[in-house]
Design a protein around this motif. Structure first.
Motif, short mmCIF file in Angstrom:
data_model
loop_
_atom_site.label_atom_id
_atom_site.label_comp_id
_atom_site.label_asym_id
_atom_site.label_seq_id
_atom_site.Cartn_x
_atom_site.Cartn_y
_atom_site.Cartn_z
N ILE A 106 0.84 -1.20 0.00
CA ILE A 106 0.00 0.00 0.00
C ILE A 106 0.87 1.25 0.00
CG2 ILE A 106 -1.90 -1.18 1.17
CD1 ILE A 106 -1.17 0.33 3.73
N THR A 107 0.30 2.30 -0.55
CA THR A 107 0.90 3.63 -0.48
C THR A 107 -0.02 4.48 0.36
OG1 THR A 107 1.97 3.47 -2.64
CG2 THR A 107 1.50 5.69 -1.82
N LEU A 108 0.55 5.22 1.28
CA LEU A 108 -0.18 6.27 1.99
C LEU A 108 0.28 7.57 1.37
CD1 LEU A 108 0.38 5.13 5.69
CD2 LEU A 108 -1.62 4.71 4.24
N PHE A 109 -0.68 8.43 1.00
CA PHE A 109 -0.27 9.71 0.43
C PHE A 109 -1.04 10.84 1.06
CE2 PHE A 109 -3.70 8.38 -2.35
CZ PHE A 109 -4.33 9.54 -2.78
N GLN A 110 -0.31 11.93 1.26
CA GLN A 110 -0.86 13.16 1.83
C GLN A 110 -0.62 14.27 0.82
OE1 GLN A 110 1.04 14.24 5.53
NE2 GLN A 110 0.35 16.36 5.39
N GLU A 111 -1.69 14.90 0.38
CA GLU A 111 -1.55 16.01 -0.57
C GLU A 111 -1.08 17.24 0.19
OE1 GLU A 111 -1.41 15.12 -3.38
OE2 GLU A 111 -3.01 13.78 -3.98
N THR A 112 -0.02 17.89 -0.31
CA THR A 112 0.50 19.07 0.37
C THR A 112 0.19 20.36 -0.38
OG1 THR A 112 2.68 18.95 -0.68
CG2 THR A 112 2.38 17.70 1.38
N VAL A 113 -0.34 20.23 -1.60
CA VAL A 113 -0.79 21.39 -2.38
C VAL A 113 -2.15 21.05 -2.97
CG1 VAL A 113 1.56 22.18 -2.93
CG2 VAL A 113 0.37 20.68 -4.51
N ASP A 114 -2.91 22.08 -3.36
CA ASP A 114 -4.22 21.81 -3.93
C ASP A 114 -4.09 21.36 -5.39
OD1 ASP A 114 -4.03 24.12 -5.58
OD2 ASP A 114 -5.05 25.35 -4.09
N ALA A 115 -5.19 20.85 -5.93
CA ALA A 115 -5.20 20.27 -7.28
C ALA A 115 -4.80 21.30 -8.34
CB ALA A 115 -6.58 19.69 -7.59
N GLU A 116 -5.20 22.54 -8.18
CA GLU A 116 -4.87 23.58 -9.17
C GLU A 116 -3.36 23.82 -9.21
OE1 GLU A 116 -5.75 28.29 -9.82
OE2 GLU A 116 -7.43 27.02 -9.17
N GLU A 117 -2.74 23.93 -8.03
CA GLU A 117 -1.30 24.14 -7.99
C GLU A 117 -0.57 22.91 -8.54
OE1 GLU A 117 2.28 25.08 -4.80
OE2 GLU A 117 0.20 25.39 -4.19
N ARG A 118 -1.05 21.72 -8.21
CA ARG A 118 -0.43 20.48 -8.69
C ARG A 118 -0.49 20.40 -10.21
NH1 ARG A 118 -3.47 17.32 -6.36
NH2 ARG A 118 -2.41 17.43 -4.38
N ALA A 119 -1.61 20.82 -10.80
CA ALA A 119 -1.78 20.76 -12.26
C ALA A 119 -0.76 21.63 -12.98
CB ALA A 119 -3.20 21.15 -12.64
N GLY A 120 -0.23 22.64 -12.32
CA GLY A 120 0.75 23.52 -12.94
C GLY A 120 2.18 23.05 -12.79
N LEU A 121 2.39 21.96 -12.08
CA LEU A 121 3.75 21.45 -11.88
C LEU A 121 4.27 20.77 -13.14
CD1 LEU A 121 3.30 19.90 -8.32
CD2 LEU A 121 4.54 22.00 -8.91
N PRO A 122 5.58 20.77 -13.35
CA PRO A 122 6.15 20.07 -14.51
C PRO A 122 5.79 18.58 -14.48
CG PRO A 122 7.82 21.40 -13.40
CD PRO A 122 6.59 21.42 -12.53
N GLY A 123 5.48 18.06 -15.66
CA GLY A 123 5.18 16.64 -15.77
C GLY A 123 3.70 16.31 -15.72
N PHE A 124 2.85 17.30 -15.46
CA PHE A 124 1.41 17.04 -15.44
C PHE A 124 0.83 17.32 -16.80
CE2 PHE A 124 2.06 16.81 -11.01
CZ PHE A 124 1.05 16.00 -10.55
N ASP A 125 0.30 16.31 -17.41
CA ASP A 125 -0.26 16.38 -18.76
C ASP A 125 -1.72 15.95 -18.68
OD1 ASP A 125 -0.90 16.32 -21.41
OD2 ASP A 125 0.49 14.73 -21.93
#
Length: 152
Positions: free
Chosen positions: A128-147
């Motif tokens: 299993i992976t546990l993941f915690q989002e540290t930024v909102d979806a809008e900010e994440r969508a602007g990160l390099p590698g998001f297509d």
């Protein structure tokens, strides 16, 4: 991404657990997935359906699977299928699950997509992976590698 409603109402992952009681205790009581319903037809027959919140199906090609393993700090080969749970505090939940018998495969690590991810080997033979989002979806969508280009 599509805005059409899904025809699928629920994703249910069915896992056979040799040690049913240990698996239910781990996922229900330690990880905190409330039991929605349980069934039994007598004898040793038992099943428990736990609430995992919102479900998604993540489909990755082998290259991306290797990328995920690398950025999460996983040094052993990961299975083709694993479960990922979004939690509010991945470090604290990792410690709780470790104390409850899971084996930490990779400690909480900040990924390039700004999730704090930890990998564990858990009861019922699941990784299993546990993941915690540290930024909102809008900010994440602007990160390099998001297509999110749907025209492909």
């Amino acid at each position: 991404m599509t805005t059409e409603p899904s025809r699928v109402r629920q994703l249910r992952v069915i896992v056979e657990a040799e040690d049913y009681d240990a698996a239910v205790t781990f996922y229900r009581d330690v990880l905190g997935m409330p039991e929605l319903i349980a069934y039994a037809e007598g004898g040793d027959d038992r099943v428990s359906i736990l609430d995992a919140g919102r479900a998604t199906l993540e489909i990755a090609n082998p290259v991306h699977k290797a990328v995920i393993d690398r950025v999460e700090g996983v040094s052993e080969e990961s299975p083709r299928i694993r479960l990922a749970f979004e939690v509010d505090d991945s470090a604290a939940v990792t410690d709780e699950l470790d104390a409850a018998g899971a084996r930490v495969v990779a400690p909480p690590t900040l990924t390039p997509w700004k999730s704090l991810n930890a990998r564990l080997s858990a009861p019922a033979g699941l990784q299993i992976t546990l993941f915690q989002e540290t930024v909102d979806a809008e900010e994440r969508a602007g990160l390099p590698g998001f297509d999110t280009d749907e025209s492909r």
